[in-house]
Design a protein around this motif. Structure first.
Motif, PDB file in Angstrom:
ATOM      1  N   CYS A 168      -3.857 -57.429  42.393  1.00  0.00           N
ATOM      2  CA  CYS A 168      -3.163 -58.505  43.091  1.00  0.00           C
ATOM      3  C   CYS A 168      -1.658 -58.301  42.932  1.00  0.00           C
ATOM      4  CB  CYS A 168      -3.592 -59.847  42.491  1.00  0.00           C
ATOM      5  SG  CYS A 168      -2.701 -61.271  43.155  1.00  0.00           S
ATOM      6  N   ASP A 169      -0.926 -58.399  44.022  1.00  0.00           N
ATOM      7  CA  ASP A 169       0.527 -58.256  43.955  1.00  0.00           C
ATOM      8  C   ASP A 169       1.189 -59.414  43.221  1.00  0.00           C
ATOM      9  OD1 ASP A 169       1.579 -55.875  45.667  1.00  0.00           O
ATOM     10  OD2 ASP A 169      -0.085 -56.705  46.806  1.00  0.00           O
ATOM     11  N   PHE A 170       0.495 -60.543  43.101  1.00  0.00           N
ATOM     12  CA  PHE A 170       1.084 -61.740  42.522  1.00  0.00           C
ATOM     13  C   PHE A 170       0.854 -61.870  41.016  1.00  0.00           C
ATOM     14  CE2 PHE A 170       0.658 -62.296  46.978  1.00  0.00           C
ATOM     15  CZ  PHE A 170       1.849 -62.898  47.345  1.00  0.00           C
ATOM     16  N   CYS A 171      -0.339 -61.488  40.535  1.00  0.00           N
ATOM     17  CA  CYS A 171      -0.638 -61.605  39.102  1.00  0.00           C
ATOM     18  C   CYS A 171      -0.855 -60.260  38.423  1.00  0.00           C
ATOM     19  CB  CYS A 171      -1.827 -62.519  38.857  1.00  0.00           C
ATOM     20  SG  CYS A 171      -3.416 -61.838  39.436  1.00  0.00           S
ATOM     21  N   LYS A 172      -0.962 -59.190  39.222  1.00  0.00           N
ATOM     22  CA  LYS A 172      -1.162 -57.812  38.744  1.00  0.00           C
ATOM     23  C   LYS A 172      -2.525 -57.579  38.104  1.00  0.00           C
ATOM     24  CE  LYS A 172       3.150 -57.044  39.843  1.00  0.00           C
ATOM     25  NZ  LYS A 172       3.417 -57.222  41.216  1.00  0.00           N
ATOM     26  N   MET A 173      -3.461 -58.515  38.282  1.00  0.00           N
ATOM     27  CA  MET A 173      -4.818 -58.348  37.762  1.00  0.00           C
ATOM     28  C   MET A 173      -5.642 -57.522  38.756  1.00  0.00           C
ATOM     29  SD  MET A 173      -4.826 -59.937  34.848  1.00  0.00           S
ATOM     30  CE  MET A 173      -6.565 -60.020  34.515  1.00  0.00           C
ATOM     31  N   GLY A 174      -6.576 -56.739  38.218  1.00  0.00           N
ATOM     32  CA  GLY A 174      -7.397 -55.883  39.051  1.00  0.00           C
ATOM     33  C   GLY A 174      -8.564 -56.612  39.691  1.00  0.00           C
ATOM     34  N   TRP A 175      -9.049 -56.032  40.798  1.00  0.00           N
ATOM     35  CA  TRP A 175     -10.199 -56.582  41.497  1.00  0.00           C
ATOM     36  C   TRP A 175     -11.431 -56.480  40.619  1.00  0.00           C
ATOM     37  CZ3 TRP A 175     -14.946 -54.624  42.730  1.00  0.00           C
ATOM     38  CH2 TRP A 175     -15.720 -55.372  43.602  1.00  0.00           C
ATOM     39  N   ASP A 176     -12.270 -57.512  40.633  1.00  0.00           N
ATOM     40  CA  ASP A 176     -13.597 -57.470  40.033  1.00  0.00           C
ATOM     41  C   ASP A 176     -14.475 -58.477  40.757  1.00  0.00           C
ATOM     42  OD1 ASP A 176     -13.281 -60.057  38.871  1.00  0.00           O
ATOM     43  OD2 ASP A 176     -12.549 -59.214  37.006  1.00  0.00           O
ATOM     44  N   GLU A 177     -15.692 -58.650  40.310  1.00  0.00           N
ATOM     45  CA  GLU A 177     -16.635 -59.537  40.998  1.00  0.00           C
ATOM     46  C   GLU A 177     -16.145 -60.982  41.070  1.00  0.00           C
ATOM     47  OE1 GLU A 177     -20.435 -59.189  39.139  1.00  0.00           O
ATOM     48  OE2 GLU A 177     -20.608 -57.068  39.616  1.00  0.00           O
ATOM     49  N   ASN A 178     -15.350 -61.407  40.111  1.00  0.00           N
ATOM     50  CA  ASN A 178     -14.858 -62.787  40.067  1.00  0.00           C
ATOM     51  C   ASN A 178     -13.448 -62.933  40.623  1.00  0.00           C
ATOM     52  OD1 ASN A 178     -17.222 -63.761  38.794  1.00  0.00           O
ATOM     53  ND2 ASN A 178     -16.486 -62.874  36.882  1.00  0.00           N
ATOM     54  N   ARG A 179     -12.879 -61.849  41.055  1.00  0.00           N
ATOM     55  CA  ARG A 179     -11.507 -61.865  41.575  1.00  0.00           C
ATOM     56  C   ARG A 179     -11.499 -61.110  42.903  1.00  0.00           C
ATOM     57  NH1 ARG A 179      -6.928 -63.066  39.042  1.00  0.00           N
ATOM     58  NH2 ARG A 179      -7.959 -62.989  37.031  1.00  0.00           N
ATOM     59  N   GLN A 180     -11.884 -61.812  43.975  1.00  0.00           N
ATOM     60  CA  GLN A 180     -11.885 -61.201  45.291  1.00  0.00           C
ATOM     61  C   GLN A 180     -10.451 -61.084  45.789  1.00  0.00           C
ATOM     62  OE1 GLN A 180     -13.860 -64.028  44.688  1.00  0.00           O
ATOM     63  NE2 GLN A 180     -15.642 -62.825  44.183  1.00  0.00           N
ATOM     64  N   MET A 181     -10.242 -60.208  46.748  1.00  0.00           N
ATOM     65  CA  MET A 181      -8.896 -59.960  47.262  1.00  0.00           C
ATOM     66  C   MET A 181      -8.872 -60.074  48.785  1.00  0.00           C
ATOM     67  SD  MET A 181      -6.904 -58.690  44.645  1.00  0.00           S
ATOM     68  CE  MET A 181      -7.226 -58.105  42.985  1.00  0.00           C
ATOM     69  N   VAL A 182      -7.717 -60.487  49.292  1.00  0.00           N
ATOM     70  CA  VAL A 182      -7.440 -60.439  50.725  1.00  0.00           C
ATOM     71  C   VAL A 182      -6.254 -59.497  50.879  1.00  0.00           C
ATOM     72  CG1 VAL A 182      -6.703 -61.726  52.762  1.00  0.00           C
ATOM     73  CG2 VAL A 182      -8.253 -62.789  51.111  1.00  0.00           C
ATOM     74  N   GLU A 183      -6.375 -58.584  51.843  1.00  0.00           N
ATOM     75  CA  GLU A 183      -5.335 -57.579  52.041  1.00  0.00           C
ATOM     76  C   GLU A 183      -4.395 -57.985  53.165  1.00  0.00           C
ATOM     77  OE1 GLU A 183      -4.924 -52.749  52.395  1.00  0.00           O
ATOM     78  OE2 GLU A 183      -6.835 -53.683  52.888  1.00  0.00           O
ATOM     79  N   GLY A 184      -3.112 -57.809  52.916  1.00  0.00           N
ATOM     80  CA  GLY A 184      -2.093 -58.032  53.922  1.00  0.00           C
ATOM     81  C   GLY A 184      -1.628 -56.690  54.478  1.00  0.00           C
ATOM     82  N   HIS A 185      -0.443 -56.671  55.032  1.00  0.00           N
ATOM     83  CA  HIS A 185       0.106 -55.432  55.583  1.00  0.00           C
ATOM     84  C   HIS A 185       0.447 -54.435  54.485  1.00  0.00           C
ATOM     85  CE1 HIS A 185       0.147 -56.800  59.646  1.00  0.00           C
ATOM     86  NE2 HIS A 185       0.907 -57.837  59.381  1.00  0.00           N
ATOM     87  N   ARG A 186       0.302 -53.174  54.832  1.00  0.00           N
ATOM     88  CA  ARG A 186       0.645 -52.058  53.947  1.00  0.00           C
ATOM     89  C   ARG A 186      -0.010 -52.158  52.574  1.00  0.00           C
ATOM     90  NH1 ARG A 186       6.940 -51.337  55.496  1.00  0.00           N
ATOM     91  NH2 ARG A 186       6.586 -50.710  57.646  1.00  0.00           N
TER      92      ARG A 186
END
Length: 116
Positions: free
Chosen positions: A14-32
């Protein structure tokens, strides 16, 4: 944010908290390749949509998700990197993406002003 670990494996953070993706931390992707995780999105949505609070950016500052500068309105600022911003429009769109995904249990946060 895309990074590599010590073994050279690609890691999505995550660009905001710097935590990595895992099953409990889904991500939404923006540009670039910019990313906002479900936990940061919950905080940003609550602050910008329900509480109408946030950060008013200077003209030169851009939303990391849409890369647009001079967007009117409040932005959510990363709690660990004040240069990383998300505009209200991107927060609402990202929340809609996660909320509608049947494979992800995340839902838009309810308004804390009306919670029992």
């Amino acid at each position: 944010m895309h990074d590599t670990d010590q073994d050279g494996q690609l890691v999505f953070k995550c660009d905001f908290c710097k935590m990595g993706w895992d099953e409990n931390r889904q991500m939404v992707e923006g540009h670039r390749g910019s990313l906002i995780c479900s936990q940061c999105l919950s905080i940003a949505f609550t602050e910008l949509v329900h509480l109408d609070s946030g950060y008013t950016p200077a003209k030169a500052e851009v939303c990391i998700l849409c890369l647009e500068a001079e967007r009117d309105g409040l932005h959510w600022q990363s709690p660990i990197d004040e240069t990383v911003l998300a505009c209200r429009r991107c927060v609402k769109q990202s929340a809609g993406v996660l909320h509608k995904d049947p494979d992800i249990p995340w839902k838009k946060p309810s308004d804390p002003k009306t919670a029992d």
